[in-house]
Scaffold this motif. Structure first.
Motif, short mmCIF file in Angstrom:
data_model
loop_
_atom_site.label_atom_id
_atom_site.label_comp_id
_atom_site.label_asym_id
_atom_site.label_seq_id
_atom_site.Cartn_x
_atom_site.Cartn_y
_atom_site.Cartn_z
N LYS A 165 26.34 77.64 41.00
CA LYS A 165 27.24 78.02 39.90
C LYS A 165 28.57 77.28 39.94
O LYS A 165 29.23 77.13 38.91
CB LYS A 165 27.49 79.53 39.91
CG LYS A 165 28.09 80.07 41.20
CD LYS A 165 28.18 81.58 41.14
CE LYS A 165 28.71 82.16 42.45
NZ LYS A 165 27.80 81.93 43.59
N SER A 174 27.22 73.39 38.65
CA SER A 174 26.34 73.20 37.49
C SER A 174 26.91 73.89 36.26
O SER A 174 27.39 75.03 36.34
CB SER A 174 24.95 73.76 37.78
OG SER A 174 24.15 73.71 36.60
N PRO A 175 26.83 73.25 35.08
CA PRO A 175 27.25 73.92 33.85
C PRO A 175 26.27 75.01 33.43
O PRO A 175 26.61 75.86 32.60
CB PRO A 175 27.29 72.78 32.82
CG PRO A 175 26.31 71.79 33.34
CD PRO A 175 26.40 71.86 34.83
N HIS A 176 25.07 74.99 33.98
CA HIS A 176 24.05 75.99 33.67
C HIS A 176 24.17 77.13 34.68
O HIS A 176 23.31 77.33 35.53
CB HIS A 176 22.67 75.35 33.70
CG HIS A 176 22.55 74.13 32.86
ND1 HIS A 176 22.51 74.18 31.47
CD2 HIS A 176 22.51 72.81 33.18
CE1 HIS A 176 22.42 72.95 30.99
NE2 HIS A 176 22.41 72.10 32.00
N ASN A 177 25.27 77.88 34.55
CA ASN A 177 25.59 78.86 35.59
C ASN A 177 25.65 80.30 35.08
O ASN A 177 26.09 81.19 35.80
CB ASN A 177 26.93 78.50 36.25
CG ASN A 177 28.07 78.35 35.24
OD1 ASN A 177 27.98 78.87 34.12
ND2 ASN A 177 29.12 77.64 35.63
N ASP A 205 28.84 81.62 30.53
CA ASP A 205 29.06 81.77 29.09
C ASP A 205 28.27 82.95 28.54
O ASP A 205 28.77 83.72 27.71
CB ASP A 205 28.67 80.49 28.35
CG ASP A 205 29.64 79.35 28.61
OD1 ASP A 205 30.76 79.62 29.09
OD2 ASP A 205 29.27 78.20 28.33
#
Length: 269
Positions: A169, A172-175, A178
């Motif tokens: 997390k 990576s932006p895919h955490n 959001d």
């Protein structure tokens, strides 16, 4: 390949895994909080594995190899043992290793049996609570010997939702952050147990109304997915970047939760 197990044999397998999980769970509880526990890192500094993970997995694999020597195995720590079988056992010896390594008693042992990719048996044991969750396809969902069902919540505002965050997390932006930020003000409450298996059985038992998480592996969710479905819920896993994103809940909460996640984006869920 090989013979096909009938329902009686699947029930016998459940009894074997029940006894095995309880024995390994007692071993894990005896070592919980040990100040000299050996802990290593895997993919990141916070992706942990302990000596108890490794020893527990070996105990499970040894028993499966003895009981069902022709079956293939997919295990978190030791990877895949492919025996060209239609049957595959999927194993997570300690789901919630970070909890375990810190002496926090919320973790699980997960064992699933699949046949040609279809899950026949899902078992999740919570040692600290002495709760053995299990389902056989078409036979309902149970904790110990009590049948369980998902909740009847029909709005997100009245629902308690659980989630989790990937080990990478920080980089990576895919955490999931959001999605988490979007969901928090729209639900009655949100929880983070540190174990996907704990979250899934909590949904199955009606303790949580829904759950979402990304970057999971098969050993994180396959057993729990069957248990949720057999408890009357919806549990969908989508492959994304070689991992799996899971959304689950009773049928109403699942649709509402999925709709809100899609408002943030469809790339991850």
């Amino acid at each position: 390949m090989g013979y096909t197990m009938d329902i009686k044999e699947v029930y016998k397998a459940k009894h074997v895994i029940n006894k095995l999980c309880r024995s390994i769970g007692a071993y894990q509880m005896n070592h919980l909080g040990r100040p000299d526990l050996l802990i290593d890192s895997k993919t990141t500094a916070v992706d942990l594995v302990t000596e108890v993970d490794k020893a527990s997995e070996k105990k499970i694999i040894d028993r499966i190899n003895w009981q069902w020597p022709d079956h293939s195995i997919l295990a978190e720590e030791s990877g895949e043992t492919d025996k060209d079988s239609d049957y595959v056992w999927i194993i997570d010896p300690v789901d919630g290793t970070t909890n375990y390594a810190h002496g926090f008693p919320l973790f699980a042992i997960a064992v699933a049996l699949t046949y040609k990719g279809d899950t026949l048996l899902g078992c999740i044991y919570l040692p600290a609570l002495d709760e053995f969750y299990w389902s056989i396809k078409g036979e309902g969902a149970y904790v110990n010997e009590k049948q369980i069902h998902v909740s009847e919540s029909c709005t997100l505002e009245q629902s308690v939702i659980s989630t989790g965050f990937p080990y990478n997390k920080k980089t990576s932006p895919h955490n999931n952050l959001d999605y988490f930020t979007h969901i928090v003000p729209r639900v009655g409450g949100i929880r983070r147990s540190g174990s996907a298996c704990v979250d899934l059985v909590s949904v199955a038992a009606g303790r949580m109304d829904g759950y979402f998480e990304m970057n999971l592996n098969p050993w994180d969710y396959v057993a729990g997915q069957l248990i949720v479905r057999e408890a009357g819920g919806t549990c969908e896993a989508r492959e994304v970047r070689g991992k799996y994103s899971v959304v689950t809940g009773n049928k109403t909460v699942y649709e509402l939760l999925k709709n809100e996640l899609n408002k943030v984006g469809t790339e991850d869920y």
